[in-house]
Write an enzyme that holds these catalytic residues in place. Structure first.
Site, PDB file in Angstrom:
ATOM      1  N   GLU A  62     -48.788  55.508   0.751  1.00 45.25           N
ATOM      2  CA  GLU A  62     -47.613  56.354   0.576  1.00 45.25           C
ATOM      3  C   GLU A  62     -47.182  56.264  -0.883  1.00 45.25           C
ATOM      4  OE1 GLU A  62     -45.703  58.192   2.642  1.00 45.25           O
ATOM      5  OE2 GLU A  62     -46.604  57.757   4.590  1.00 45.25           O
TER       6      GLU A  62
HETATM    7 ZN   LIG Z   1     -47.710  62.492   4.828  1.00 45.45          ZN
END
Ligand SMILES: [Zn+2]
Length: 458
Positions: free
Chosen positions: A409
């Site tokens: 992320e």
């Molecule tokens: Zn995503």
């Protein structure tokens, strides 16, 4: 945490503001209520909801891939805030922007929103790189997007393999001479900075061979596969907004979403990262076709995923038996990373249930920690740091083949104005790429023996 969080939310809101073209940032000051004029997209903090992520997604809320303590975050407007409250979720306006007032729109241009590459531009880049470096590259078309399969425009699905080409390299054969590192971006279309990291990674590899010792050694010994746009139809929808990118997450398959309005909380498409045939439907999904985490009518219903699975199955031998706790052997090779945003986290299987550990937990946790240390990110199973979600790409790959897979992320609390779904283009090239460069190199170097400690290698 709240101070750090505030910076991040401000950045998200700023990005949305920029996306809106007009409109003014309205900080959620103490005592200020979410008012009807705050109808544009905003970020709502949902208090003490970390163990209720499944319920939120099931009810169709647009969860940001982010978390602060036990609080989660939802994209929406004042009506969504009310709907949260009615559903029993205490929430507060973190930041808001007024409704977008226009903004430049662009279609089919090479770049949008200050320099971000459209799928067409990403693919032209692959062709240019391959033409300039035939000794280092091989292009692969591994399928077609949903729009293309239905005769509505769309794209081929494309990858590039980069290595110092020798006999047997870059073939769709799981018994390859070299270990394989696979990087994928933009499975979620609106997470636009991820595609630029992939773009820069390709350039870095081909431009550094022969001059940079680490890259030269890497390409002499390892195959690097890159899919810069895993969801090209979705990114086309994002890019159609031009300077006002559309916050579209899913693919463009509208066969199940005739009633979706197209607004932020009602979009067509299937969430490719919830659709894979691995514990499909178990957690973190919505059954409503208009929701952002719609899992699709059945497992593996989407061509973007089945084509990718076909490629991965041709690249990696099956090293793992069925079952949650079966382990792939210590001599397994390969590393797979799929880039998302915005939590600033390194995530590894199992994503479907963080109460269950894989048979390779020690190795996954070690390599995840190595990458997290380089990036300055936390690492762990999704449910340990964020929330459970099933049907994700890295869960599928580990489940079916035993290859270590990671979601990274992109985005972190120190990135200032570069946080959010829509960071300025210069953030992608000048902030995120330098941050990811050493992490991707390390991940690629670890593809030879990912489950072993670095000291055990060689
Ligand atoms: Zn995503």
């Amino acid at each position: 945490m709240s101070t750090r969080r505030r910076h991040k939310a401000l950045a998200i809101a700023t990005a949305l503001l920029i996306a809106g073209g007009l409109g003014a940032l309205t900080p959620a000051a103490a005592g200020q209520q979410a008012t009807p004029e705050a109808d544009g997209p905003g970020i709502y903090r949902v208090h003490d909801a970390a163990d209720r992520a499944d319920e939120l997604q099931g009810a169709g809320f647009d969860l940001v891939e982010d978390r602060a303590g036990d609080d989660l975050f939802v994209v929406g407007d004042a009506a969504e805030s009310d709907r949260l409250r009615r559903a029993g979720f205490a929430n507060s306006l973190e930041e808001t922007v007024r409704a977008p007032g226009g903004g430049q729109r662009a279609n089919n241009q090479d770049t949008y929103y200050g320099g971000y590459h459209t799928p067409a531009a990403q693919y032209a880049h692959l062709d240019e790189v391959a033409a300039a470096h035939p000794e280092l590259t091989k292009l692969e078309t591994y399928g077609e997007s949903w729009r293309k399969t239905t005769g509505n425009g769309g794209h081929d699905l494309r990858a590039i393999c980069i290595t110092k080409l020798a006999e047997g390299d870059c073939a769709r054969d799981p018994n390859a001479p070299k270990p394989r590192f696979f990087l994928m971006a933009q499975a979620h279309a609106r997470e636009i900075a991820t595609g630029e990291v992939a773009y820069q990674w390709i350039d870095h590899l081909v431009n550094s061979y022969g001059s940079d010792d680490a890259i030269t050694k890497l390409l002499d010994t390892t195959e690097i596969w890159v899919v810069p746009v895993a969801n090209p139809d979705g990114v086309d929808i994002v890019a159609q907004g031009g300077d006002n990118p559309v916050l579209h997450r899913k693919n463009a398959n509208d066969t199940n979403g005739a009633d979706c309005t197209g607004g932020e909380n009602s979009q067509i498409g299937i969430d490719l990262n919830r659709n894979n045939d691995s514990y499909w439907g178990e957690s973190g999904v919505s059954q409503n076709p208009c929701d952002q985490t719609y899992l699709g009518p059945k497992a593996n219903s989407e061509v973007e995923n089945t084509a990718l699975q076909g490629l991965l199955t041709d690249l990696y031998p099956d090293k793992r038996d069925d079952g949650d706790s079966a382990a792939a052997p210590a001599d397994t090779t390969g590393v797979f990373i799929t880039l998302h945003s915005v939590a600033g986290m390194v995530l590894f299987p199992w994503g479907h249930d963080s109460a269950v550990q894989t048979g390779n937990d020690e190795g996954l946790r070690r390599l995840g920690g190595e990458l997290g240390d380089i990036l300055g990110y936390q690492s762990g199973q999704p449910g340990e740091l964020l929330y459970d979600a099933s049907g994700a790409h890295e869960d599928w790959l580990y489940d079916k083949l035993g290859v270590p897979g990671f979601t990274i992320e992109l985005g972190d609390v120190d990135s200032g104005s570069c946080n959010g779904f829509l960071p300025e283009y210069s953030c992608a090239t000048d902030y995120y790429w330098p941050q990811f460069k050493p992490a991707l190199l390390h991940a690629a170097q670890r593809a030879a023996a990912p489950y072993q400690a670095p000291s055990e290698q060689r």
